[in-house]
Design an enzyme around this catalytic site. Structure first.
Site, PDB file in Angstrom:
ATOM      1  N   GLU A  64       0.893  -1.179   0.000  1.00 23.40           N
ATOM      2  CA  GLU A  64       0.000   0.000   0.000  1.00 23.40           C
ATOM      3  C   GLU A  64       0.917   1.210   0.000  1.00 23.40           C
ATOM      4  O   GLU A  64       1.464   1.577   1.036  1.00 23.40           O
ATOM      5  CB  GLU A  64      -0.865   0.017   1.270  1.00 23.40           C
ATOM      6  CG  GLU A  64      -1.809  -1.153   1.416  1.00 23.40           C
ATOM      7  CD  GLU A  64      -3.026  -1.051   0.515  1.00 23.40           C
ATOM      8  OE1 GLU A  64      -3.117  -0.100  -0.278  1.00 23.40           O
ATOM      9  OE2 GLU A  64      -3.871  -1.947   0.591  1.00 23.40           O
TER      10      GLU A  64
ATOM     11  N   CYS B 105      -2.386   9.061   2.535  1.00 24.19           N
ATOM     12  CA  CYS B 105      -2.108   8.549   1.186  1.00 24.19           C
ATOM     13  C   CYS B 105      -3.257   8.874   0.241  1.00 24.19           C
ATOM     14  O   CYS B 105      -3.042   9.126  -0.932  1.00 24.19           O
ATOM     15  CB  CYS B 105      -1.864   7.048   1.240  1.00 24.19           C
ATOM     16  SG  CYS B 105      -3.187   6.158   2.052  1.00 24.19           S
TER      17      CYS B 105
HETATM   18  P1  NAP Z   1       8.375   5.013   4.642  1.00 30.96           P
HETATM   19  O1  NAP Z   1       9.551   5.840   4.878  1.00 30.96           O
HETATM   20  O2  NAP Z   1       8.350   4.149   3.455  1.00 30.96           O
HETATM   21  O3  NAP Z   1       8.131   4.172   5.970  1.00 30.96           O
HETATM   22  C1  NAP Z   1       7.129   3.189   6.075  1.00 30.96           C
HETATM   23  C2  NAP Z   1       7.688   1.992   6.813  1.00 30.96           C
HETATM   24  O4  NAP Z   1       8.672   1.349   5.999  1.00 30.96           O
HETATM   25  C3  NAP Z   1       8.407   2.347   8.116  1.00 30.96           C
HETATM   26  O5  NAP Z   1       8.176   1.322   9.044  1.00 30.96           O
HETATM   27  C4  NAP Z   1       9.853   2.393   7.692  1.00 30.96           C
HETATM   28  O6  NAP Z   1      10.742   2.189   8.763  1.00 30.96           O
HETATM   29  C5  NAP Z   1       9.897   1.246   6.719  1.00 30.96           C
HETATM   30  N1  NAP Z   1      10.982   1.312   5.746  1.00 30.96           N
HETATM   31  C6  NAP Z   1      11.561   2.410   5.209  1.00 30.96           C
HETATM   32  N2  NAP Z   1      12.496   2.051   4.310  1.00 30.96           N
HETATM   33  C7  NAP Z   1      12.509   0.702   4.287  1.00 30.96           C
HETATM   34  C8  NAP Z   1      13.271  -0.257   3.558  1.00 30.96           C
HETATM   35  N3  NAP Z   1      14.191   0.103   2.679  1.00 30.96           N
HETATM   36  N4  NAP Z   1      13.015  -1.565   3.772  1.00 30.96           N
HETATM   37  C9  NAP Z   1      12.059  -1.941   4.645  1.00 30.96           C
HETATM   38  N5  NAP Z   1      11.336  -1.086   5.379  1.00 30.96           N
HETATM   39  C10 NAP Z   1      11.543   0.226   5.189  1.00 30.96           C
HETATM   40  O7  NAP Z   1       7.041   5.836   4.512  1.00 30.96           O
HETATM   41  P2  NAP Z   1       6.738   7.245   5.071  1.00 30.96           P
HETATM   42  O8  NAP Z   1       7.323   8.207   4.107  1.00 30.96           O
HETATM   43  O9  NAP Z   1       7.072   7.350   6.483  1.00 30.96           O
HETATM   44  O10 NAP Z   1       5.139   7.206   4.919  1.00 30.96           O
HETATM   45  C11 NAP Z   1       4.460   7.943   4.016  1.00 30.96           C
HETATM   46  C12 NAP Z   1       4.183   7.182   2.737  1.00 30.96           C
HETATM   47  O11 NAP Z   1       3.298   6.112   3.006  1.00 30.96           O
HETATM   48  C13 NAP Z   1       3.475   8.058   1.741  1.00 30.96           C
HETATM   49  O12 NAP Z   1       3.987   7.836   0.459  1.00 30.96           O
HETATM   50  C14 NAP Z   1       2.046   7.598   1.835  1.00 30.96           C
HETATM   51  O13 NAP Z   1       1.268   7.878   0.698  1.00 30.96           O
HETATM   52  C15 NAP Z   1       2.232   6.144   2.079  1.00 30.96           C
HETATM   53  N6  NAP Z   1       1.009   5.562   2.667  1.00 30.96           N
HETATM   54  C16 NAP Z   1       0.254   4.725   1.904  1.00 30.96           C
HETATM   55  C17 NAP Z   1      -0.918   4.201   2.412  1.00 30.96           C
HETATM   56  C18 NAP Z   1      -1.781   3.282   1.594  1.00 30.96           C
HETATM   57  O14 NAP Z   1      -2.654   2.647   2.164  1.00 30.96           O
HETATM   58  N7  NAP Z   1      -1.595   3.178   0.303  1.00 30.96           N
HETATM   59  C19 NAP Z   1      -1.312   4.518   3.705  1.00 30.96           C
HETATM   60  C20 NAP Z   1      -0.520   5.373   4.451  1.00 30.96           C
HETATM   61  C21 NAP Z   1       0.650   5.886   3.910  1.00 30.96           C
HETATM   62  P3  NAP Z   1      11.556   3.426   9.396  1.00 30.96           P
HETATM   63  O15 NAP Z   1      10.552   4.322  10.010  1.00 30.96           O
HETATM   64  O16 NAP Z   1      12.424   2.756  10.401  1.00 30.96           O
HETATM   65  O17 NAP Z   1      12.311   4.053   8.285  1.00 30.96           O
END
Ligand code: NAP
Length: 455
Positions: A228, A262
């Protein structure tokens, strides 16, 4: 990234946690695997009872959980209360419908008896984001546990107390040790976890970068994933729409969760003939929003979750202005404030073909595009790498059908705001990810769909 609680409203470091050492992880996996061997044999009725207990705890202690969410990621306290209540709802939904969704499905074949049986897979790893720190976890956990799986949670590094509180809720509800465990681990520890043969599948909600990285790690291991990811949802307004209602809903849809959703309405696409009128209305609503302390009931917009998000968002805004867009409102972080405050921002005249126009803005920033007609509106709506949701406003039934059919997204809402609902599937296409959460589709993601043929 350090695992810590930093209050986004004040910048104050409140608590730091040591990540689990690599050597400590095998014990967690052993416990999860042992738990699965027993838990997989529990009845639907037992699981349903456990989920109902979660509902009760979430309702009874919603004030505590809401406070944690607000302190860790800055959402308004009132929206955090609503989030805890929605988690209670999803637990109740799967408690009430899980058995029916997972019942054997008979099939007529050449056998004396043939049917489909849904069975749990085992340990599912959930990598979750901070923006809806409770909801994202419960919308995965309720169906996954109802189906008889066990779960490991790697939550975002800025919401460790929420992550631990969720583990505590499930334990207090009566789920056996190891059925749901929070692992305070770094993102770099995810790929090795995926490589462990006991982990059967994973789900990640977050950025494209994180999703791609998890999908790559899972791909080499031939393990299923649900992703997602981000979105840049269009909000289309056509001439027959109720503009006042569209502007009110559009404001909520853009500013929800301090703009960090999102499925927020990120690109307003409006027909030329009505654009000035709609822009004026939207501007009025944006100007009326109260920014400030997220604990205060009157506040509409609290701080962004981290300093980095604030800086990244501001850079995107400056880039947009630099390429010739017109700034109508906001456009700079609120000065002399230790919190991560960014004001409601409205930008128009963005060159639509420029890459920045296709990016996701994760904060209270709206882009407004003018188009000559519905064909151009649909073309622009689809002209992004994402395909999560779309909201479109028209009272014309033919236009409604065109929008439903031609918009490339996992969800289309006509005359309403895109939202998640346990009764409807949720997920995206294109770079917004794959797989679905919620409803019957969500509970079927992490099961073995077993074909049974008996003569
Ligand atoms: P993010 O940096 O991707 O973090 C999300 C999760 O992934 C965190 O637990 C993060 O851990 C982990 N993570 C980061 N890099 C990783 C890697 N290389 N390998 C494995 N895990 C990893 O996301 P964000 O920027 O905080 O969140 C916002 C994004 O989420 C936006 O793009 C938003 O649109 C999307 N989102 C989508 C939905 C949906 O349902 N489609 C819902 C909510 C949010 P750490 O915190 O330790 O880095």
């Amino acid at each position: 990234m350090t695992i810590s609680t930093i209050n986004p409203a004040t910048g104050e470091l409140l608590k730091t946690f040591e990540p689990l050492k690599d050597a400590e992880i095998p014990a967690k996996l052993n416990l999860a695997q042992q738990a699965f061997e027993t838990y997989r044999h529990t009845s639907f009725q037992e699981r349903s009872q456990l989920l109902k207990s979660c509902t009760d705890i979430l309702v009874q202690r919603k004030a505590d959980f809401a406070k944690l969410m607000t302190i860790e990621m800055g959402k308004t306290y009132k929206s955090a209360i609503a989030e805890a209540e929605k988690c209670a709802l999803v637990c109740r939904y799967y408690a009430e419908h899980g058995a029916e969704f997972l019942a054997d499905v008979p099939a007529k074949t050449d056998a004396s008896e043939s049917f489909i049986r849904y069975q749990p897979l085992g340990i599912i790893l959930a990598v979750m984001p901070w923006n809806f720190p409770f909801w994202q976890v419960f919308r995965f956990a309720a169906p996954a546990l109802m189906a008889g799986n066990v779960a490991l949670l790697k939550h975002a590094s800025n919401v460790p107390q929420c992550a631990l509180a969720i583990e505590d809720i499930l334990q207090t509800a009566g789920f056996a040790d190891g059925v749901f465990q929070t692992l305070l681990v770094d993102a770099s520890q995810v790929a090795p976890l995926m490589a462990d043969p006991r982990v059967q599948a994973a789900t990640l909600t977050g950025s494209e970068l994180a999703g791609g990285s998890l999908a790559a790690a899972s791909g080499t291991q031939i393990k299923k994933t649900v992703l997602e990811l981000g979105g840049s949802d269009p909000f289309i307004v056509l001439p027959s729409a109720d503009f006042e209602s569209a502007a009110v809903t559009g404001t909520t849809a853009r500013m929800l969760n301090n703009g960090q959703s999102c499925i927020a309405a990120k690109r307003f696409i409006v027909i030329d003939a009505i654009a000035d009128k709609f822009e004026k209305l939207l501007l009025e609503k944006f100007k009326a929003l109260q920014i400030g302390d997220p604990m205060v009931p009157e506040t509409d917009i609290g701080p962004l979750a981290t300093k980095k998000i604030l800086e990244d968002l501001d850079q995107q805004v400056q880039k947009t202005i630099h390429i010739g867009a017109k700034l109508i409102l906001g456009g700079k972080p609120i000065p002399n404030n230790p919190g991560n405050y960014y004001p409601p921002t409205l930008i128009t005249d963005i060159p639509p073909e420029h890459p920045v126009a296709k990016e996701e803005f994760f904060g209270p920033v709206a882009m407004l595009f003018r188009v000559p007609n519905i064909d151009a509106a649909i073309k622009l709506a689809n002209d992004t790498p994402f395909g999560l949701g779309a909201s479109a406003w028209t009272t014309n039934p033919q236009e409604q059908q065109r929008l439903i059919n031609d918009i490339e997204a996992g969800a289309v809402f006509i005359n309403g705001m895109v939202k998640s609902d346990p009764r409807m599937p949720f997920g995206g296409i294109k770079r917004s990810g794959y797989g679905r959460e919620l409803s019957i589709q969500g509970i079927h993601e992490f099961v073995n769909v077993k074909t049974v043929w008996v003569k």
